[in-house]
Design a protein around this motif. Structure first.
Motif, PDB file in Angstrom:
ATOM      1  N   ILE A  23      28.107  19.561  70.721  1.00 47.16           N
ATOM      2  CA  ILE A  23      27.287  20.759  70.646  1.00 47.16           C
ATOM      3  C   ILE A  23      26.812  21.097  72.054  1.00 47.16           C
ATOM      4  CG2 ILE A  23      26.554  20.340  68.263  1.00 47.16           C
ATOM      5  CD1 ILE A  23      23.896  19.306  69.324  1.00 47.16           C
ATOM      6  N   LYS A  24      26.218  22.263  72.220  1.00 56.15           N
ATOM      7  CA  LYS A  24      25.779  22.704  73.531  1.00 56.15           C
ATOM      8  C   LYS A  24      24.821  21.684  74.148  1.00 56.15           C
ATOM      9  CE  LYS A  24      23.715  26.616  75.968  1.00 56.15           C
ATOM     10  NZ  LYS A  24      23.100  27.965  75.825  1.00 56.15           N
ATOM     11  N   GLY A  25      25.116  21.283  75.369  1.00 56.01           N
ATOM     12  CA  GLY A  25      24.307  20.291  76.057  1.00 56.01           C
ATOM     13  C   GLY A  25      24.874  18.888  75.980  1.00 56.01           C
ATOM     14  N   GLY A  26      25.829  18.662  75.071  1.00 57.19           N
ATOM     15  CA  GLY A  26      26.458  17.356  74.924  1.00 57.19           C
ATOM     16  C   GLY A  26      27.788  17.303  75.654  1.00 57.19           C
ATOM     17  N   GLY A  27      28.350  16.095  75.740  1.00 54.27           N
ATOM     18  CA  GLY A  27      29.636  15.966  76.407  1.00 54.27           C
ATOM     19  C   GLY A  27      30.062  14.517  76.549  1.00 54.27           C
ATOM     20  N   ILE A  28      31.222  14.331  77.170  1.00 55.95           N
ATOM     21  CA  ILE A  28      31.808  13.008  77.372  1.00 55.95           C
ATOM     22  C   ILE A  28      32.217  12.866  78.829  1.00 55.95           C
ATOM     23  CG2 ILE A  28      33.702  11.456  76.770  1.00 55.95           C
ATOM     24  CD1 ILE A  28      33.830  12.865  74.053  1.00 55.95           C
ATOM     25  N   GLU A  87      21.443  17.415  64.413  1.00 60.60           N
ATOM     26  CA  GLU A  87      22.200  16.966  65.582  1.00 60.60           C
ATOM     27  C   GLU A  87      21.442  17.334  66.857  1.00 60.60           C
ATOM     28  OE1 GLU A  87      26.825  17.061  65.275  1.00 60.60           O
ATOM     29  OE2 GLU A  87      26.103  18.879  64.312  1.00 60.60           O
ATOM     30  N   ILE A  88      21.429  16.395  67.800  1.00 62.63           N
ATOM     31  CA  ILE A  88      20.905  16.698  69.125  1.00 62.63           C
ATOM     32  C   ILE A  88      21.980  16.343  70.144  1.00 62.63           C
ATOM     33  CG2 ILE A  88      18.506  16.299  68.423  1.00 62.63           C
ATOM     34  CD1 ILE A  88      18.635  13.627  69.970  1.00 62.63           C
ATOM     35  N   PRO A  89      22.031  17.057  71.260  1.00 63.75           N
ATOM     36  CA  PRO A  89      23.098  16.797  72.232  1.00 63.75           C
ATOM     37  C   PRO A  89      22.893  15.496  73.004  1.00 63.75           C
ATOM     38  CG  PRO A  89      21.586  18.457  73.074  1.00 63.75           C
ATOM     39  CD  PRO A  89      21.163  18.184  71.659  1.00 63.75           C
ATOM     40  N   ILE A  90      23.988  14.778  73.225  1.00 68.18           N
ATOM     41  CA  ILE A  90      23.966  13.602  74.090  1.00 68.18           C
ATOM     42  C   ILE A  90      25.168  13.654  75.030  1.00 68.18           C
ATOM     43  CG2 ILE A  90      22.780  12.103  72.423  1.00 68.18           C
ATOM     44  CD1 ILE A  90      25.603  10.799  71.908  1.00 68.18           C
ATOM     45  N   MET A  91      25.024  13.017  76.166  1.00 64.77           N
ATOM     46  CA  MET A  91      26.151  12.797  77.071  1.00 64.77           C
ATOM     47  C   MET A  91      26.644  11.371  76.862  1.00 64.77           C
ATOM     48  SD  MET A  91      27.057  15.458  78.760  1.00 64.77           S
ATOM     49  CE  MET A  91      28.157  14.598  79.898  1.00 64.77           C
ATOM     50  N   PHE A  92      27.902  11.243  76.520  1.00 69.15           N
ATOM     51  CA  PHE A  92      28.511   9.939  76.306  1.00 69.15           C
ATOM     52  C   PHE A  92      29.219   9.530  77.593  1.00 69.15           C
ATOM     53  CE2 PHE A  92      31.998   7.164  75.197  1.00 69.15           C
ATOM     54  CZ  PHE A  92      31.517   6.357  74.191  1.00 69.15           C
TER      55      PHE A  92
END
Length: 238
Positions: free
Chosen positions: A124-129, A202-207
């Motif tokens: 989602i917006k703000g999240g990523g890998i 859901e909340i955004p996280i960076m993995f």
């Protein structure tokens, strides 16, 4: 009270740093918590490393030693039961390889004030890998799309292992019935909570991909998830 469950197998190189980072975030935010490490008899001595840090960190650390490598799903179930016995109100799933950022913990707690299950979402917006191959990203994203469509779920990341459950969720979804592992375990936990009518956010996280140690991902984990989705689709839960 918060419980953070860390399942481990050969995470000696990561576990001390992770626990120290968690302890710092908890202290900085005046959060009361315990950390539950569930170790599957790691040959690299992960459990011994946890024993050392128990005397350094100013938080309660519980170590569950298991005799064999029994899998991620059963490790979390063991951790859930311990957390419930300890009286935890909020129970976290969290990877032990430093891929999940402890600084996100307060955001999970805040979102849990009016939701029963909070999912850390990469999609989602703000999240990523960070630092995954295109193939690994495609498998993860494709797995969520596959499960989402078959199970008719509205969520964007069904294979994430960064979650926060309210106590009531784990008390009502019959965790003793769950036998899945890996990706499929994450899908099943969310699906069961959804079918029970719990409020999920859901909340955004960076993995961030691990820097040390080896990934536990395998073709077996992938295919288990493929078949489990259909099993869940036609299951009736108690």
């Amino acid at each position: 009270m918060i419980s953070i469950i860390l399942p481990t197998f050969n995470e000696k190189e990561n576990i001390t740093k992770l626990i120290e980072e968690i302890a710092t975030v908890l202290a900085d935010n005046s959060l009361s918590a315990n950390i539950i490490v569930v170790d599957d008899n790691s040959p690299d001595g992960t459990a011994g490393e946890v024993e050392k840090i128990k005397n350094i960190v100013n938080y309660r650390i519980f170590l569950i030693r298991r005799k064999n490598k029994l899998g991620l799903g059963s490790a979390y179930i063991a951790g859930f039961k311990k957390a419930l016995d300890l009286g935890a109100d909020y129970i976290f799933e969290m990877d032990a390889d430093l891929s999940h950022n402890p600084e996100d913990l307060p955001r999970f707690i805040k979102a849990s004030c009016d939701h029963d299950l909070v999912l850390g979402s990469r999609y989602i917006k703000g999240g990523g890998i960070d630092n995954w191959s295109l193939m690994r990203k495609s498998i993860s994203r494709g797995g969520t799309i596959y499960a989402k469509n078959i199970l008719n779920l509205p969520f964007h990341d069904l294979t994430s292992g960064y979650k926060c459950f309210k106590r009531s969720v784990l008390e009502n979804i019959n965790i003793d019935e769950i036998a899945s592992d890996g990706y499929s375990f994450q899908i099943e936990m969310t699906y069961r909570a959804f079918k029970k009518g719990f409020q999920i956010k859901e909340i955004p996280i960076m993995f961030r991909d691990r820097n040390k140690g080896k990934s536990k991902f395998s073709k077996k984990i992938l295919w288990e998830a493929v078949w489990l989705v259909w099993k869940l689709r036609f299951s009736k839960f108690t």
